[in-house]
Scaffold this motif. Structure first.
Motif, PDB file in Angstrom:
ATOM      1  N   GLY A  42       0.825  -1.207   0.000  1.00  0.00           N
ATOM      2  CA  GLY A  42       0.000   0.000   0.000  1.00  0.00           C
ATOM      3  C   GLY A  42       0.855   1.250   0.000  1.00  0.00           C
ATOM      4  O   GLY A  42       0.825   2.029   0.959  1.00  0.00           O
ATOM      5  N   TYR A 132      -2.597  -7.690   9.554  1.00  0.00           N
ATOM      6  CA  TYR A 132      -1.365  -6.977   9.170  1.00  0.00           C
ATOM      7  C   TYR A 132      -0.214  -7.703   9.884  1.00  0.00           C
ATOM      8  O   TYR A 132      -0.217  -7.795  11.119  1.00  0.00           O
ATOM      9  CB  TYR A 132      -1.510  -5.523   9.633  1.00  0.00           C
ATOM     10  N   LYS A 250      -1.007   7.248   4.760  1.00  0.00           N
ATOM     11  CA  LYS A 250      -2.078   6.886   3.843  1.00  0.00           C
ATOM     12  C   LYS A 250      -2.997   8.068   3.545  1.00  0.00           C
ATOM     13  O   LYS A 250      -3.576   8.147   2.484  1.00  0.00           O
ATOM     14  CB  LYS A 250      -2.890   5.721   4.419  1.00  0.00           C
TER      15      LYS A 250
HETATM   16  C1  MLT Z   1       0.464  -2.536   3.443  1.00  0.00           C
HETATM   17  O1  MLT Z   1       0.621  -2.639   2.220  1.00  0.00           O
HETATM   18  O2  MLT Z   1      -0.121  -3.375   4.121  1.00  0.00           O
HETATM   19  C2  MLT Z   1       1.057  -1.354   4.115  1.00  0.00           C
HETATM   20  O3  MLT Z   1       1.453  -0.408   3.197  1.00  0.00           O
HETATM   21  C3  MLT Z   1       2.207  -1.753   4.875  1.00  0.00           C
HETATM   22  C4  MLT Z   1       2.592  -0.710   5.847  1.00  0.00           C
HETATM   23  O4  MLT Z   1       1.950   0.315   5.992  1.00  0.00           O
HETATM   24  O5  MLT Z   1       3.595  -0.982   6.516  1.00  0.00           O
END
Ligand code: MLT
Length: 406
Positions: A42, A132, A250
């Motif tokens: 992400g 996650y 984000k």
């Molecule tokens: C993801 O792709 O899950 C996130 O970008 C990872 C992160 O924020 O460390």
């Protein structure tokens, strides 16, 4: 003779996104002329907003003059940023979080990995499944996860809360009582959300069982629907049982700039009355020298009226991608969820393929990179995550490639 930390040795393979990066690099080396579209990690693609750039430039310029030069930053964060966060992120939602309960850091990944350090090693941890990976891996590193079971892909001492399609990918309250509960809404990876009423049940559960919720709200800016809480502190009683982690990556595009924060309320005390806020401040002060001044000024700019307007536009840009992916793939016959209050789309792999089989297939045939659902936990098997953080152009091209996979 020195020895490596045995808890670290229990970790399997590389970190999920490093593993994917290695696979994609190998593919790229073998096919140097193939244009690959990356919808895996992400990571944002759009430039920083004008207010943020102006704040960065001003803060850099200040470093050229003795009167405005800054050395070490306050380890817990500058007041100007902590006050802005308190006022905008919480105050405007009717939530009172005081600046000295807000700890500025270099990002939500570090905070969500480090926060477990202030809890006893024998605490039982509960996680959503899929999850996650940082939450699980850092508890493995801390020696809290028990034994790994190759067959189930689970750790003996971790309580897994399956998030399944029949429950709209929301977890159910666990039957075993945990001490630490990790929740992330809007969820990474499924994009699922919970209503305020549902979140209140978790808060009540945590207070009843003297558990703590580590609430990862990194994606709150992507909420579009009413009645979805932006902060766990919108729920009654959350301050006695919750820590909240936020990110600038984000919403404001700071994946490379690095800035985040964690809220640990003064009311949060362990069983013998230890203030978890004071403990986190102690940990932070000892192991962290403060987020850079320049980044904190950029973070402050996000909270100006103009900055808020700009990040709303940025989020809308990515949410347009989310809509295109969700609708385009659904029209192409895929079963998709997420992408309504989240930049992640969660899709069922076609034809009974495993998540990694589909990863290879999609890379080979469509030259698109996504994230295999099983990398997030056993209940992610048979699913695949796409991110809406690409450019419009690449997102449209990726959808076309999905349509012509066969
Ligand atoms: C993801 O792709 O899950 C996130 O970008 C990872 C992160 O924020 O460390």
């Amino acid at each position: 003779m020195f020895k490596a930390n045995p808890d670290y040795l229990q970790l399997r393979g590389s970190y999920l996104f490093s593993n994917i990066a290695k696979k994609v690099a190998a593919y790229k080396e073998a096919h140097p002329d193939t244009p690959i579209i990356r919808l895996g990690i992400g990571d944002v693609t759009q430039p920083l907003s004008k207010s943020v750039i102006a704040a960065l430039q001003k803060a850099v310029e200040e470093q050229a003059h003795a009167e405005t030069f800054r050395g070490y930053t306050p380890d817990l964060g500058y007041d100007f940023l902590r006050e802005a966060i308190s006022r905008v992120d919480f105050g405007r939602r009717g939530v009172s979080i005081s600046p000295d309960e807000i700890f500025i850091s270099d990002g939500a990944k570090s905070d969500s990995g480090n926060i477990q350090e202030i809890f006893s090693k024998d605490c039982r941890v509960a996680v959503c499944d899929p999850v996650y990976p940082v939450y699980v891996d850092t508890n493995v590193m801390a020696g809290r996860a028990g034994e790994y079971d190759e067959k189930t892909g689970t750790w003996s001492n971790i309580i897994y809360m399956p998030c399944l399609a029949e429950n709209d990918f929301a977890p159910q309250l666990p039957t075993e009582i945990p001490d630490i509960i990790y929740l992330c809404f809007p969820n990474n990876p499924t994009g699922a959300t919970v209503s305020k009423e549902q979140l209140q049940k978790w808060v009540d559960f945590a207070n009843e069982h003297k558990a703590v919720i580590i609430y990862d709200a990194a994606y709150e800016a992507y909420i579009t629907e009413d009645d979805i809480p932006h902060s766990i502190y919108e729920c009654d009683g959350a301050k006695t049982c919750s820590i909240e982690i936020r990110s600038f990556s984000k919403n404001a595009g700071f994946t490379g700039v690095r800035l985040g924060y964690t809220v640990v309320p003064k009311e949060l005390k362990d069983a013998s009355g230890v203030s978890m806020r004071d403990l986190w401040a102690r940990r932070h002060g000892t192991k962290f020298n403060g987020a850079p001044y320049i980044q904190q000024r950029a973070g402050e700019a996000v909270y100006s009226d103009q900055g808020q307007k700009e990040i709303r536009e940025l989020v809308s840009y990515y949410m347009e991608n989310a809509r295109m992916i969700r609708e385009g793939l659904t029209a192409a016959g895929f079963t998709c969820s997420g992408g309504v209050n989240s930049p992640y789309i969660w899709l069922k792999t076609p034809d009974g393929m495993t998540s990694w089989e589909f990863f290879d297939y999609l890379l080979e045939k469509g030259h698109v990179v996504g994230t295999p659902g099983s990398g997030f936990g056993p209940s992610g098997e048979g699913y695949f995550r796409l991110t809406a953080f690409g450019s419009h152009e690449n997102t449209k091209a990726a959808i076309e490639r999905f349509k012509h996979l066969n």
